[in-house]
Design a protein around this motif. Structure first.
Motif, short mmCIF file in Angstrom:
data_model
loop_
_atom_site.label_atom_id
_atom_site.label_comp_id
_atom_site.label_asym_id
_atom_site.label_seq_id
_atom_site.Cartn_x
_atom_site.Cartn_y
_atom_site.Cartn_z
N UNK A 393 73.91 -21.83 -154.65
CA UNK A 393 74.30 -22.37 -153.31
C UNK A 393 75.41 -23.49 -153.74
N UNK A 394 75.63 -24.25 -154.95
CA UNK A 394 76.51 -25.12 -154.50
C UNK A 394 77.95 -24.39 -153.85
N UNK A 395 78.48 -23.39 -154.46
CA UNK A 395 80.01 -22.81 -154.03
C UNK A 395 79.98 -22.16 -152.65
N UNK A 396 77.94 -22.09 -152.03
CA UNK A 396 78.56 -21.85 -150.48
C UNK A 396 77.95 -22.94 -150.06
N UNK A 397 77.58 -23.68 -150.04
CA UNK A 397 77.38 -25.32 -149.89
C UNK A 397 78.86 -25.67 -149.03
#
Length: 478
Positions: A393-397
């Protein structure tokens, strides 16, 4: 309203019409870009099987002592930090596609130097080069994928970045069973070479082409990727939109996602995941398992499976829910793993050489044997929790929340933060294990996981199903 606030008011690239055929080539393009993360996952996982092999190496092959082994595992993150800065510059000037093509060179060169290494300095130099490529790929691949995907599949395709990372780590673990360190480095050249070939056939992202005022090329790229054309408008690209300026930090559409992106990357690394993956064999040896390499492969398989689950549910469950669920699981597992080390420290037999596949219900086992299963269970739960949320999720966000005109700089700072934190955690992991004891290290990680859950609940917005323009408008209060 400021020009920055109005830059992406109109959707550049909305989702295809419901009646239009979904272009399958967007998935092929995403796969080609994701071979970069596969390559840097292999580079991350390479140290785990290679370090024991290099520590056993006989002359004239280079041999690692404890201090050199620590640098061998950690120096890749220093190269990646530099790669994050370079990638942030490249992605806005050379473009998303060319940046991915360029990062293949240091990947291949780094593993080639390791293959030919005659001394420790060549080993470290090769790791530094491959780390540089890791930093570029970890920044550019999420940006490329988020800009070619329509909202309905952006979560799925964006999560595949982390899925390919963990597949690369697992590949390194499994190949490390049968290949010694030189041939394992040769294998590391394959994924970036394949990425180079496939990306040559893929288009640049329509969004980047629009910023270069290449309307016809952007339309052709859109047709190639989605198989349809629909209304979209070229954003205003006056002098005030030609790059990042410090004055833009006054605007909520810039500083809010900036703070969120940096914080997400810091919390991801403070969970201790890179230390766990770099030193998976060492951790399980500390827990007294007979076959620590097998335990590492099992951990890698679990990470791949649950990262795939996260990718499949990302566009339904949402980013916030997965982050919170992931954080809670990680709090419980790191606390339990710390308790295991606390209970077994100083024990006379600990869990000495427990076979992972020995039957535990057929006959009585001593308490230490049961505690060994507590250790492997806790580690598997930690990997499961991380893979469900704080891994992908951090990379996606990061690829979703920044407006177009500051994306290169902002994502570069986020990647720099991630890899610098990864270096600090990885390099000092062994020292922390000595000072705080293993149980103290895992309880410290548990504390950071608690803070990550609170940060998600109070600060992180939901981006599920929104266009990139709607996400920007949310931060700007429109």
């Amino acid at each position: 309203m400021t020009p920055e606030a109005g830059e992406e008011r109109q959707p550049l690239l909305g989702p295809p019409d419901g009646s239009a055929a979904r272009g399958r080539r967007v998935f092929l393009a995403a796969f080609a870009a994701a071979l970069g993360p596969l390559s840097f996952g292999f580079a991350l996982g390479y140290s785990s099987p290679a370090i024991p092999s290099l520590q056993r190496a006989a002359p004239p092959a280079p041999r690692l002592d404890a201090a050199a082994a620590s640098w061998f595992g950690a120096i890749v993150t220093l190269g990646a930090a530099a790669g994050g800065v370079l990638g942030g510059w490249l992605v806005d000037r050379a473009g998303r596609k060319l940046s991915l093509l360029l990062c293949a060179a240091p990947f291949v060169a780094g593993f080639a130097v390791i293959t030919a290494a005659q001394n420790v300095w060549m080993l470290l130099g090769g790791r530094l080069l491959s780390g540089l490529a890791c930093g570029i790929a970890s920044l550019v691949a999420p940006v490329y994928i988020s800009e070619i995907a329509y909202p309905a599949v952006r979560g799925l395709l964006g999560s595949c970045v982390q899925l390919m990372v963990v597949l690369g780590i697992l590949l390194a673990y499994v190949a490390g069973w049968v290949l010694e360190w030189r041939w394992l480095a040769v294998l590391g050249c394959v994924p970036p070479s394949l990425m180079l070939l496939l990306m040559c056939c893929m288009p640049e992202t329509p969004r980047f082409l629009l910023t270069q005022h290449k309307r016809q090329e952007a339309m052709a790229a859109l047709q190639f990727l989605w198989g349809s054309e629909h209304s979209w408008e070229e954003p205003p690209m006056g002098p005030e939109h030609q790059g990042f300026h410090l004055a833009q930090l006054r605007h909520p559409g810039v500083y809010k996602p900036f703070i969120i992106g940096i914080s997400l990357m810091a919390f991801q690394q403070l969970s201790g995941i890179n230390a766990v993956m770099f030193y998976a064999d060492t951790i399980f040896e500390e827990a007294k398992f007979k076959d620590s390499s097998l335990a590492s492969v099992i951990v890698g398989i679990i990470q791949v499976l649950f990262t795939a689950v996260a990718a499949l549910v990302m566009d339904r469950a949402g980013r916030r829910l997965l982050l919170v669920l992931s954080g809670v699981v990680m709090v419980c597992s790191t606390s339990t793993f710390g308790a295991y080390f606390k209970l077994t420290q100083g024990g006379s037999s600990n869990s000495s050489h427990v076979d992972l596949f020995a039957p535990v219900s057929m006959e009585a086992v001593d308490a230490s044997g049961g505690l060994a299963w507590l250790a492997v269970g806790s580690m598997c739960c930690f990997i499961t929790g991380f893979a469900l949320g704080w891994g992908p999720v951090p990379w996606l966000l990061m690829s979703e929340i920044f407006p177009l005109h500051v994306k290169g700089m902002a994502t570069g700072v986020c990647v720099l933060t991630n890899w610098l934190m990864a270096f600090l955690v990885t390099k000092e992991f062994s020292s922390l294990m000595e000072v705080l004891r293993p149980y103290g290290v895992f309880w410290l990680a548990s504390t950071f996981c608690i803070f990550s859950v609170l940060f998600t609940l109070f600060c992180v917005p939901e981006t599920k199903g929104k266009t990139l323009e709607q996400i920007t408008a949310h931060f700007e209060g429109r």
